[in-house]
Write a protein that holds these residues in place. Structure first.
Motif, PDB file in Angstrom:
ATOM      1  N   PRO A  95       0.826  -1.206   0.000  1.00  0.00           N
ATOM      2  CA  PRO A  95       0.000   0.000   0.000  1.00  0.00           C
ATOM      3  C   PRO A  95       0.863   1.260   0.000  1.00  0.00           C
ATOM      4  O   PRO A  95       2.032   1.227   0.387  1.00  0.00           O
ATOM      5  CB  PRO A  95      -0.801  -0.127   1.295  1.00  0.00           C
ATOM      6  N   GLY A  96       0.280   2.363  -0.443  1.00  0.00           N
ATOM      7  CA  GLY A  96       1.013   3.636  -0.474  1.00  0.00           C
ATOM      8  C   GLY A  96       1.405   4.089   0.925  1.00  0.00           C
ATOM      9  O   GLY A  96       2.433   4.715   1.128  1.00  0.00           O
ATOM     10  N   LYS A  97       0.590   3.755   1.900  1.00  0.00           N
ATOM     11  CA  LYS A  97       0.844   4.150   3.277  1.00  0.00           C
ATOM     12  C   LYS A  97       0.942   2.885   4.129  1.00  0.00           C
ATOM     13  O   LYS A  97       0.158   1.959   3.989  1.00  0.00           O
ATOM     14  CB  LYS A  97      -0.338   5.005   3.757  1.00  0.00           C
ATOM     15  N   GLY A  98       1.914   2.810   5.002  1.00  0.00           N
ATOM     16  CA  GLY A  98       2.072   1.631   5.863  1.00  0.00           C
ATOM     17  C   GLY A  98       2.965   0.585   5.220  1.00  0.00           C
ATOM     18  O   GLY A  98       3.417   0.730   4.090  1.00  0.00           O
ATOM     19  N   GLY A  99       3.197  -0.484   5.966  1.00  0.00           N
ATOM     20  CA  GLY A  99       4.109  -1.532   5.500  1.00  0.00           C
ATOM     21  C   GLY A  99       3.443  -2.527   4.564  1.00  0.00           C
ATOM     22  O   GLY A  99       2.220  -2.662   4.539  1.00  0.00           O
ATOM     23  N   ALA A 100       4.270  -3.205   3.799  1.00  0.00           N
ATOM     24  CA  ALA A 100       3.780  -4.224   2.869  1.00  0.00           C
ATOM     25  C   ALA A 100       3.322  -5.461   3.647  1.00  0.00           C
ATOM     26  O   ALA A 100       3.779  -5.720   4.749  1.00  0.00           O
ATOM     27  CB  ALA A 100       4.879  -4.598   1.893  1.00  0.00           C
ATOM     28  N   TYR A 101       2.399  -6.186   3.046  1.00  0.00           N
ATOM     29  CA  TYR A 101       1.940  -7.421   3.677  1.00  0.00           C
ATOM     30  C   TYR A 101       1.570  -8.443   2.609  1.00  0.00           C
ATOM     31  O   TYR A 101       1.467  -8.124   1.433  1.00  0.00           O
ATOM     32  CB  TYR A 101       0.749  -7.164   4.614  1.00  0.00           C
TER      33      TYR A 101
END
Length: 187
Positions: free
Chosen positions: A31-37
């Motif tokens: 996502p553009g904001k926050g960490g990848a998952y």
């Protein structure tokens, strides 16, 4: 064996929420904001329920290795099916509903693969194709178009399958055990 949440791939079996789950689909999300998952669709190996989970790369999960053993089908006993370990000759009894609808494809001496977790059976795979004899086939209706000329036929195990018009009662055919469809004539 511990693996990071972003390393889960389709087909991996993991221990999660106190159960055994197989990863059906995975999708890496950035996502553009926050960490990848890693968005993972899981299916429970015991009861078949599905679950969608997000695993961050910092999270670790226990990857489980299933033991696969070859067993030979021996016979049916009431509601149970009896198999024999090809190496140790020990017998294994499984309930018919564990095998499911495909139990009618079992033939004497057929080799199947049983998946075991801590010596407990959790899955079974039959051969992809089996050879069966047609016990009764409907006659060909004259004037049918060639495009849709498949007709119903009953196999020796009591299952109906659609076959081409040239297949007659008493002939041996090869059937796909996953799709329950006609493949071709047996040699």
């Amino acid at each position: 064996m511990k693996i990071n949440g972003n390393e889960i791939r389709p087909g991996n079996v993991i221990e999660h929420n106190g159960g055994l789950w197989v990863a059906v689909k995975t999708n890496a999300v950035k996502p553009g904001k926050g960490g990848a998952y890693n968005q993972v669709e899981l299916k429970n190996l015991i009861d078949g329920t599905k679950l969608n989970e997000r695993f961050r790369s910092a999270e670790t999960v226990e990857r489980v290795r299933l033991e696969q053993k070859e067993f030979t089908y021996l016979y049916e006993q009431g509601d149970s099916l009896v198999f024999m370990d090809a190496e140790s000759y020990e017998q294994l009894e499984l309930q018919k509903d564990f095998v499911g609808d495909r139990s009618s494809f079992l033939q004497d001496g057929m080799t199947v693969t049983v998946e075991l977790y801590e010596e407990k059976p959790i899955g079974i795979s039959l051969p992809d194709q089996v050879t069966l004899t047609i016990s009764e086939a409907d006659p060909v209706v004259k004037g049918q178009t060639a495009a849709s000329s498949y007709k119903p036929a009953m196999m020796e195990n009591g299952i109906r399958v659609m076959v081409p018009p040239f297949i007659e009662s008493g002939e041996r055919i090869i059937v796909d055990t996953n799709e329950i469809t006609y493949v071709r004539r047996a040699d």
